[in-house]
Design a protein around this motif. Structure first.
Motif, PDB file in Angstrom:
ATOM      1  N   ILE A 228      -2.542  38.344  33.906  1.00  0.00           N
ATOM      2  CA  ILE A 228      -1.528  39.025  33.254  1.00  0.00           C
ATOM      3  C   ILE A 228      -0.294  38.119  33.105  1.00  0.00           C
ATOM      4  O   ILE A 228       0.411  38.309  32.053  1.00  0.00           O
ATOM      5  CB  ILE A 228      -0.881  40.547  34.117  1.00  0.00           C
ATOM      6  CG1 ILE A 228      -2.134  41.087  34.220  1.00  0.00           C
ATOM      7  CG2 ILE A 228       0.117  41.022  33.307  1.00  0.00           C
ATOM      8  CD1 ILE A 228      -1.948  42.483  35.103  1.00  0.00           C
ATOM      9  N   GLY A 229       0.124  37.263  34.051  1.00  0.00           N
ATOM     10  CA  GLY A 229       1.262  36.415  33.898  1.00  0.00           C
ATOM     11  C   GLY A 229       2.476  36.957  34.557  1.00  0.00           C
ATOM     12  O   GLY A 229       3.316  36.530  34.098  1.00  0.00           O
ATOM     13  N   TRP A 230       2.056  37.568  35.362  1.00  0.00           N
ATOM     14  CA  TRP A 230       3.235  38.312  36.452  1.00  0.00           C
ATOM     15  C   TRP A 230       3.538  37.665  37.443  1.00  0.00           C
ATOM     16  O   TRP A 230       2.544  37.227  38.282  1.00  0.00           O
ATOM     17  CB  TRP A 230       2.909  39.924  36.652  1.00  0.00           C
ATOM     18  CG  TRP A 230       3.036  40.783  35.421  1.00  0.00           C
ATOM     19  CD1 TRP A 230       3.162  40.555  34.047  1.00  0.00           C
ATOM     20  CD2 TRP A 230       2.690  42.455  35.276  1.00  0.00           C
ATOM     21  NE1 TRP A 230       3.128  41.686  33.453  1.00  0.00           N
ATOM     22  CE2 TRP A 230       2.692  42.725  34.179  1.00  0.00           C
ATOM     23  CE3 TRP A 230       2.427  43.046  36.450  1.00  0.00           C
ATOM     24  CZ2 TRP A 230       2.646  44.207  33.914  1.00  0.00           C
ATOM     25  CZ3 TRP A 230       2.050  44.496  36.332  1.00  0.00           C
ATOM     26  CH2 TRP A 230       2.323  44.914  34.813  1.00  0.00           C
ATOM     27  N   ASP A 231       5.084  37.471  37.994  1.00  0.00           N
ATOM     28  CA  ASP A 231       5.330  36.885  39.266  1.00  0.00           C
ATOM     29  C   ASP A 231       5.450  38.105  40.374  1.00  0.00           C
ATOM     30  O   ASP A 231       6.451  38.557  40.289  1.00  0.00           O
ATOM     31  CB  ASP A 231       6.284  36.127  38.901  1.00  0.00           C
ATOM     32  CG  ASP A 231       6.912  35.339  40.151  1.00  0.00           C
ATOM     33  OD1 ASP A 231       5.917  35.276  41.124  1.00  0.00           O
ATOM     34  OD2 ASP A 231       7.956  35.102  40.386  1.00  0.00           O
ATOM     35  N   ALA A 232       4.367  38.434  40.896  1.00  0.00           N
ATOM     36  CA  ALA A 232       4.338  39.835  41.905  1.00  0.00           C
ATOM     37  C   ALA A 232       4.641  39.185  43.128  1.00  0.00           C
ATOM     38  O   ALA A 232       4.208  38.078  43.654  1.00  0.00           O
ATOM     39  CB  ALA A 232       3.040  40.609  41.531  1.00  0.00           C
ATOM     40  N   ASP A 233       5.387  39.952  44.042  1.00  0.00           N
ATOM     41  CA  ASP A 233       5.416  39.547  45.386  1.00  0.00           C
ATOM     42  C   ASP A 233       4.319  40.132  46.135  1.00  0.00           C
ATOM     43  O   ASP A 233       4.057  41.189  46.742  1.00  0.00           O
ATOM     44  CB  ASP A 233       6.859  40.368  45.824  1.00  0.00           C
ATOM     45  CG  ASP A 233       6.919  40.273  47.264  1.00  0.00           C
ATOM     46  OD1 ASP A 233       6.314  39.233  47.888  1.00  0.00           O
ATOM     47  OD2 ASP A 233       7.779  40.988  48.021  1.00  0.00           O
ATOM     48  N   ILE A 234       3.344  39.154  46.378  1.00  0.00           N
ATOM     49  CA  ILE A 234       1.983  39.373  46.909  1.00  0.00           C
ATOM     50  C   ILE A 234       1.987  38.606  48.066  1.00  0.00           C
ATOM     51  O   ILE A 234       1.870  37.306  48.031  1.00  0.00           O
ATOM     52  CB  ILE A 234       0.913  39.423  45.810  1.00  0.00           C
ATOM     53  CG1 ILE A 234      -0.461  39.645  46.561  1.00  0.00           C
ATOM     54  CG2 ILE A 234       1.004  37.985  45.166  1.00  0.00           C
ATOM     55  CD1 ILE A 234      -1.509  39.858  45.446  1.00  0.00           C
ATOM     56  N   LEU A 277      -8.369  44.146  31.582  1.00  0.00           N
ATOM     57  CA  LEU A 277      -6.980  44.009  31.587  1.00  0.00           C
ATOM     58  C   LEU A 277      -6.679  44.074  30.247  1.00  0.00           C
ATOM     59  O   LEU A 277      -5.643  44.800  29.916  1.00  0.00           O
ATOM     60  CB  LEU A 277      -6.576  42.941  32.280  1.00  0.00           C
ATOM     61  CG  LEU A 277      -6.745  42.811  33.853  1.00  0.00           C
ATOM     62  CD1 LEU A 277      -6.270  41.463  34.333  1.00  0.00           C
ATOM     63  CD2 LEU A 277      -5.898  43.914  34.689  1.00  0.00           C
ATOM     64  N   VAL A 278      -7.269  43.638  29.362  1.00  0.00           N
ATOM     65  CA  VAL A 278      -7.122  43.777  27.902  1.00  0.00           C
ATOM     66  C   VAL A 278      -7.337  45.137  27.432  1.00  0.00           C
ATOM     67  O   VAL A 278      -6.442  45.724  26.796  1.00  0.00           O
ATOM     68  CB  VAL A 278      -8.142  42.704  27.102  1.00  0.00           C
ATOM     69  CG1 VAL A 278      -8.200  43.204  25.375  1.00  0.00           C
ATOM     70  CG2 VAL A 278      -7.799  41.412  27.154  1.00  0.00           C
ATOM     71  N   GLU A 279      -8.470  45.765  27.942  1.00  0.00           N
ATOM     72  CA  GLU A 279      -8.646  47.311  27.614  1.00  0.00           C
ATOM     73  C   GLU A 279      -7.674  48.024  28.210  1.00  0.00           C
ATOM     74  O   GLU A 279      -6.960  49.001  27.206  1.00  0.00           O
ATOM     75  CB  GLU A 279     -10.068  47.432  28.193  1.00  0.00           C
ATOM     76  CG  GLU A 279     -10.434  48.966  27.602  1.00  0.00           C
ATOM     77  CD  GLU A 279     -11.898  49.301  28.181  1.00  0.00           C
ATOM     78  OE1 GLU A 279     -12.277  50.292  27.703  1.00  0.00           O
ATOM     79  OE2 GLU A 279     -12.137  48.598  29.165  1.00  0.00           O
ATOM     80  N   ARG A 280      -6.886  47.816  29.170  1.00  0.00           N
ATOM     81  CA  ARG A 280      -5.872  48.433  29.847  1.00  0.00           C
ATOM     82  C   ARG A 280      -4.355  48.167  28.836  1.00  0.00           C
ATOM     83  O   ARG A 280      -3.386  48.808  29.315  1.00  0.00           O
ATOM     84  CB  ARG A 280      -5.566  48.094  31.406  1.00  0.00           C
ATOM     85  CG  ARG A 280      -6.536  48.936  32.145  1.00  0.00           C
ATOM     86  CD  ARG A 280      -6.263  50.331  32.466  1.00  0.00           C
ATOM     87  NE  ARG A 280      -4.614  50.556  32.683  1.00  0.00           N
ATOM     88  CZ  ARG A 280      -4.267  50.217  33.737  1.00  0.00           C
ATOM     89  NH1 ARG A 280      -4.736  49.754  34.872  1.00  0.00           N
ATOM     90  NH2 ARG A 280      -3.178  50.403  33.884  1.00  0.00           N
ATOM     91  N   GLY A 281      -4.583  47.095  28.179  1.00  0.00           N
ATOM     92  CA  GLY A 281      -3.173  46.692  27.442  1.00  0.00           C
ATOM     93  C   GLY A 281      -2.330  45.881  28.288  1.00  0.00           C
ATOM     94  O   GLY A 281      -1.215  45.694  27.804  1.00  0.00           O
ATOM     95  N   LEU A 282      -2.821  45.294  29.414  1.00  0.00           N
ATOM     96  CA  LEU A 282      -1.993  44.521  30.162  1.00  0.00           C
ATOM     97  C   LEU A 282      -2.174  43.080  29.820  1.00  0.00           C
ATOM     98  O   LEU A 282      -1.101  42.274  30.219  1.00  0.00           O
ATOM     99  CB  LEU A 282      -2.264  44.594  31.761  1.00  0.00           C
ATOM    100  CG  LEU A 282      -2.169  45.957  32.402  1.00  0.00           C
ATOM    101  CD1 LEU A 282      -2.934  46.195  33.771  1.00  0.00           C
ATOM    102  CD2 LEU A 282      -0.745  46.125  32.474  1.00  0.00           C
ATOM    103  N   VAL A 283      -3.100  42.619  28.860  1.00  0.00           N
ATOM    104  CA  VAL A 283      -3.326  41.295  28.405  1.00  0.00           C
ATOM    105  C   VAL A 283      -3.561  41.287  27.042  1.00  0.00           C
ATOM    106  O   VAL A 283      -4.378  42.493  26.437  1.00  0.00           O
ATOM    107  CB  VAL A 283      -4.289  40.462  29.022  1.00  0.00           C
ATOM    108  CG1 VAL A 283      -4.610  39.352  28.565  1.00  0.00           C
ATOM    109  CG2 VAL A 283      -3.815  40.545  30.553  1.00  0.00           C
ATOM    110  N   LYS A 284      -3.004  40.508  26.337  1.00  0.00           N
ATOM    111  CA  LYS A 284      -3.069  40.581  24.878  1.00  0.00           C
ATOM    112  C   LYS A 284      -4.457  39.853  24.493  1.00  0.00           C
ATOM    113  O   LYS A 284      -4.968  38.791  25.144  1.00  0.00           O
ATOM    114  CB  LYS A 284      -2.203  40.093  24.002  1.00  0.00           C
ATOM    115  CG  LYS A 284      -0.759  40.959  23.976  1.00  0.00           C
ATOM    116  CD  LYS A 284       0.323  40.625  23.148  1.00  0.00           C
ATOM    117  CE  LYS A 284       1.380  41.285  23.127  1.00  0.00           C
ATOM    118  NZ  LYS A 284       2.647  40.812  22.311  1.00  0.00           N
TER     119      LYS A 284
END
Length: 284
Positions: A228-234, A277-284
């Motif tokens: 996704i390209g998110w900087d999550a606190d994981i 993730l593409v299907e979910r709309g989280l990635v183009k």
């Protein structure tokens, strides 16, 4: 080929209905309750060629506290479906789980490995397998693992990926176990492979059907945010830190050995995850 899909509105059932298209006969919980044998009379009227039973009680910790409900849905329900399948001469497909194994093997389980469940959920599904095998004239037992699909697991309040992405949106810290290894599996890929299996009609029995490869839940979560390209606190934690009610197998990855012998291969889980993730709309 007419395929009755029990649990058609669920995460897996909805994708099976979508992939099978006009061949699918969708049956929701309002249409069929597998714990009530009389509600399966609708199948007698429909006379399908195949019955896919995706109905399950799968909240693992709740199952530990509600064994009667768990066995009623996952085991007695399997018996009721097996009986009606025989009556209408349909192939009975029972959806099972990696949780029939104890996780002690240390490498992926194949279809010939001996189940040994460590919790009520896994035991109820294993009994469902035994019932399916012993009562059905024509059957496939399909073992799946760690499912993700667009419908989400409604009974669990969304699948794992839904939950961690929602936490990330809210800026909340995400803590995920790094010592529980499994086979992440896209429900749409299961539906596609199930269609191929039904078209081929190989020998009846048990088949594992998961995306190729395996990882920890932490690695899966990290991969989600990388794609996704998110900087999550994981951050990683251990299973013991969660104080779960039910024991879990710590290594329950599956090997699709019987599919491989048929010349079939599921794609790698990372590839499947990206499409999801593409299907979910989280990635183009």
């Amino acid at each position: 080929m007419r395929v009755a899909v029990i649990g058609a509105s669920g995460q897996l059932g909805s994708d099976i209905v979508f992939v099978l298209g006009d061949d699918a006969i969708p049956l929701t919980h309002q249409d069929v309750d597998v714990t009530d044998a009389s509600s399966l009379d609708v199948i007698r009227d429909l006379k399908p060629d195949v019955i896919v039973n995706t109905a399950a009680y799968h909240k693992v910790d709740e199952c530990e506290l509600n064994p009667l409900k768990t066995f009623n849905v996952n085991s007695v329900g399997a018996l009721n479906v097996a009986k009606i399948a025989n009556e209408v001469d349909a192939i009975n497909i029972y959806i099972s789980t990696d949780f029939v194994f104890d996780g002690k093997k240390g490498r992926p389980y194949n279809e010939d490995d001996q189940p040994n469940p460590v919790n009520v959920y896994g035991l109820s599904k294993y009994i469902g397998e035994i019932v399916t095998r012993n009562y059905s004239r024509k059957y496939y037992i399909i073992r799946l693992a760690s499912l993700f699909g667009v419908k989400g697991a409604r009974g669990k309040g969304g699948n794992f990926i839904d939950k961690i992405t929602e936490k990330a949106r809210r800026g909340e810290p995400i803590r995920v176990v790094d010592d529980m290894i499994m086979s992440p599996t896209y429900t749409k890929d299961v539906a596609r492979m199930l269609k191929k299996l039904l078209e081929l009609r190989p020998e009846y029995g048990v088949y594992h059907m998961v995306n190729e490869g395996y990882c920890s839940w932490y690695e899966l979560a990290k991969t989600v945010f990388e794609i996704i390209g998110w900087d999550a606190d994981i951050k990683p934690i251990k299973t013991r830190d969660l104080n779960l009610v039910a024991r879990r197998p710590l290594f329950s990855a599956l090997e699709n050995r019987r599919l491989h012998k048929l010349g079939f291969r599921m794609r790698p889980w990372r590839e499947a995850l990206k499409e999801y993730l593409v299907e979910r709309g989280l990635v183009k």
